[in-house]
Design a protein around this motif. Structure first.
Motif, PDB file in Angstrom:
ATOM      1  N   ALA A  72     -10.164  10.825   7.154  1.00 47.88           N
ATOM      2  CA  ALA A  72      -9.403  11.433   6.059  1.00 47.88           C
ATOM      3  C   ALA A  72     -10.101  11.285   4.717  1.00 47.88           C
ATOM      4  CB  ALA A  72      -8.013  10.809   5.986  1.00 47.88           C
ATOM      5  N   THR A  73     -10.922  10.238   4.571  1.00 50.16           N
ATOM      6  CA  THR A  73     -11.595   9.988   3.294  1.00 50.16           C
ATOM      7  C   THR A  73     -13.026  10.520   3.254  1.00 50.16           C
ATOM      8  OG1 THR A  73     -12.252   7.791   4.103  1.00 50.16           O
ATOM      9  CG2 THR A  73     -10.225   7.942   2.808  1.00 50.16           C
ATOM     10  N   THR A  74     -13.517  11.077   4.377  1.00 49.40           N
ATOM     11  CA  THR A  74     -14.865  11.655   4.408  1.00 49.40           C
ATOM     12  C   THR A  74     -14.839  13.050   3.804  1.00 49.40           C
ATOM     13  OG1 THR A  74     -15.402  10.424   6.420  1.00 49.40           O
ATOM     14  CG2 THR A  74     -16.791  12.319   5.884  1.00 49.40           C
ATOM     15  N   ASP A  83       0.830  -1.188   0.000  1.00 49.66           N
ATOM     16  CA  ASP A  83       0.000   0.000   0.000  1.00 49.66           C
ATOM     17  C   ASP A  83       0.870   1.245   0.000  1.00 49.66           C
ATOM     18  OD1 ASP A  83      -2.441  -1.602   0.515  1.00 49.66           O
ATOM     19  OD2 ASP A  83      -1.358  -2.011   2.384  1.00 49.66           O
ATOM     20  N   ASN A  93      -8.316   2.765  11.471  1.00 51.01           N
ATOM     21  CA  ASN A  93      -9.513   2.785  10.635  1.00 51.01           C
ATOM     22  C   ASN A  93     -10.304   4.068  10.822  1.00 51.01           C
ATOM     23  OD1 ASN A  93      -8.851   0.267   9.675  1.00 51.01           O
ATOM     24  ND2 ASN A  93     -10.307  -0.844  10.951  1.00 51.01           N
ATOM     25  N   ASP A 100      -2.010   5.095   3.892  1.00 46.59           N
ATOM     26  CA  ASP A 100      -3.201   4.589   4.563  1.00 46.59           C
ATOM     27  C   ASP A 100      -4.447   4.711   3.697  1.00 46.59           C
ATOM     28  OD1 ASP A 100      -1.866   3.811   6.742  1.00 46.59           O
ATOM     29  OD2 ASP A 100      -2.490   5.449   8.052  1.00 46.59           O
ATOM     30  N   ILE A 101      -4.587   5.811   2.984  1.00 51.02           N
ATOM     31  CA  ILE A 101      -5.790   6.019   2.172  1.00 51.02           C
ATOM     32  C   ILE A 101      -5.797   5.052   1.002  1.00 51.02           C
ATOM     33  CG2 ILE A 101      -7.017   7.674   0.704  1.00 51.02           C
ATOM     34  CD1 ILE A 101      -6.016   9.885   2.512  1.00 51.02           C
ATOM     35  N   ASP A 102      -4.630   4.851   0.368  1.00 57.86           N
ATOM     36  CA  ASP A 102      -4.539   3.874  -0.711  1.00 57.86           C
ATOM     37  C   ASP A 102      -4.807   2.466  -0.182  1.00 57.86           C
ATOM     38  OD1 ASP A 102      -4.003   5.795  -2.524  1.00 57.86           O
ATOM     39  OD2 ASP A 102      -1.832   5.488  -2.574  1.00 57.86           O
ATOM     40  N   GLU A 150      -6.794   1.709   2.216  1.00 62.83           N
ATOM     41  CA  GLU A 150      -8.238   1.582   2.410  1.00 62.83           C
ATOM     42  C   GLU A 150      -8.932   1.269   1.087  1.00 62.83           C
ATOM     43  OE1 GLU A 150     -11.796   1.667   4.664  1.00 62.83           O
ATOM     44  OE2 GLU A 150      -9.678   1.526   5.175  1.00 62.83           O
ATOM     45  N   ALA A 151      -8.497   1.942   0.020  1.00 66.31           N
ATOM     46  CA  ALA A 151      -9.084   1.682  -1.294  1.00 66.31           C
ATOM     47  C   ALA A 151      -8.783   0.258  -1.746  1.00 66.31           C
ATOM     48  CB  ALA A 151      -8.541   2.686  -2.317  1.00 66.31           C
ATOM     49  N   VAL A 183      -8.381   6.856   9.019  1.00 66.34           N
ATOM     50  CA  VAL A 183      -8.531   6.755   7.570  1.00 66.34           C
ATOM     51  C   VAL A 183      -9.936   7.162   7.141  1.00 66.34           C
ATOM     52  CG1 VAL A 183      -8.575   5.143   5.636  1.00 66.34           C
ATOM     53  CG2 VAL A 183      -6.748   5.001   7.323  1.00 66.34           C
ATOM     54  N   ALA A 184     -10.943   6.736   7.927  1.00 66.18           N
ATOM     55  CA  ALA A 184     -12.327   7.103   7.604  1.00 66.18           C
ATOM     56  C   ALA A 184     -12.514   8.605   7.658  1.00 66.18           C
ATOM     57  CB  ALA A 184     -13.280   6.418   8.582  1.00 66.18           C
TER      58      ALA A 184
END
Length: 371
Positions: free
Chosen positions: A362-364, A219, A356, A222-224, A226-227, A359-360
């Motif tokens: 950061a992606t919201t 990865d 988690n 962290d965001i990648d 998660e994807a 990451v959640a």
């Protein structure tokens, strides 16, 4: 899902406890329960590692692991393995070894089943300790973007750039362990440890052949990650190993699984020397729960949801390996081993939960955060 996966485990546990009660009364029932709890507490890291391998296999082979695999775990490692060790050590045939086991001799009585198995402990610990140490070192020496204990794992990954680093370190630790063993056992410990290393290399080569560890640990951040995890979930069940590949993975999994059994089998004789109670507690209760937990982790996708569990499991494996090698020369309570493993797994789980959430967040989308 929980009842479906663990139902058989609870049912078999009840049967095992009832059999233990009729076999030896309340004392046997209590000893059986203690051994079951001991095996489960020692095997959380085992379940995580097994799950990572098992998720690459088809549902058919997952069922094989729960059926044929449990027979290997119970009959092979919890019953046949100790008998084999005693038979080789005392030059006994199988019938004589079984007869000696059923005598339930005390661990301090020379010539008894428990005594002979305890006498072979240095060699068993050397074999299992080196095998698990190599497993730990190879995981930590691998280059990866996702780290848990970064201040330790990043330097270890840097050391791993040196070809053969895990073998060199394992050999140095094995030699140090052999130097501390009681006189007369040094050569036996060295030979057993080297055999453990050779076995690991053969088994690991088998795993590489079928891409056991090709699980996408590359990865970018962290965001990648998660994807990648979401994509992996969407494709769960695709590309599972079948046929010859699955069979070889099954063999690989059984060898890895067996290596985790050494500490429990040896530690059981500190509690009781009765092979029937050991088979009921370690084999039926402990082994079936570990398998159910493994399947649960696979079917729930827990290792994808809590990505530090892999790391926590391997740190627990590293601790178990060192403890096994220490027990060549000193006594270490099995409860200590179990607690350390649970602490590593628990800490990795909590760290995964925190990650988690981060990451959640950061992606919201910003607009949703402001509502």
């Amino acid at each position: 899902m929980f009842i479906k996966t663990f139902g058989w485990s609870f049912g078999i546990t009840a049967v095992a406890l009832i059999v233990a009660y009729f076999y030896g009364g309340v004392e046997a029932l209590i000893l059986c329960a203690i051994l079951g709890v001991l095996e489960i507490s020692l095997s959380f890291d085992n379940a995580v590692v097994n799950a990572r391998i098992l998720e690459k296999m088809s549902e058919f082979w997952q069922k094989i692991f729960l059926t044929v695999g449990i027979l290997i775990a119970v009959l092979g490692m919890r019953i046949a393995f100790p008998l084999l060790i005693v038979g080789v050590t005392a030059n006994l045939n199988p019938v004589q070894a079984i007869s000696l086991a059923l005598e339930k001799g005390d661990i301090h009585t020379p010539g008894s089943y428990a005594y002979l198995l305890h006498d072979a402990h240095p060699q068993i610990a050397a074999f299992g300790g080196v095998f698990l140490l190599m497993l730990f070192l190879d995981f930590m020496f691998e280059e990866r973007e996702l780290h848990w204990i970064k201040w330790l794992e990043k330097p270890l990954a840097f050391i791993g750039r040196l070809h053969g680093a895990s073998m060199a370190i394992a050999l140095l630790i094995l030699v140090a362990s052999a130097l501390m063993v009681r006189p007369g056992k040094e050569v036996d410990v060295l030979i057993a440890g080297i055999l453990g290393m050779v076995t690991y290399m053969l088994v690991n080569g088998l795993g590489d052949l079928f891409d056991v560890d090709g699980d996408g640990d590359s990865d970018a951040d962290d965001i990648d990650a998660e994807a990648a995890k979401i994509a992996k979930k969407a494709n769960r069940g695709v590309g599972k190993a079948v046929g010859k590949a699955a069979f070889m993975l099954f063999l690989y999994l059984e060898v890895i699984d067996a290596s985790f059994s050494f500490d429990g089998v040896i530690g059981a004789f500190a509690i009781t020397s009765d092979p029937i109670i050991i088979a009921l507690g370690l084999g039926l209760i402990g082994a079936i729960f570990v398998r159910s937990l493994t399947v649960f982790l696979v079917r729930e996708g827990t290792l994808d949801d809590y990505e530090y569990l892999d790391h926590g499991a391997h740190w627990a494996i590293g601790a178990l390996a060192i403890i096994l090698l220490l027990t060549i020369s000193i006594e270490v309570n099995e409860i200590v081993t179990g607690v350390i493993g649970v602490l590593f797994i628990g800490a990795a789980f909590l760290s995964s939960v925190v990650r988690n959430k981060r990451v959640a967040a950061a992606t919201t989308p910003v607009g949703q955060l402001s509502r």
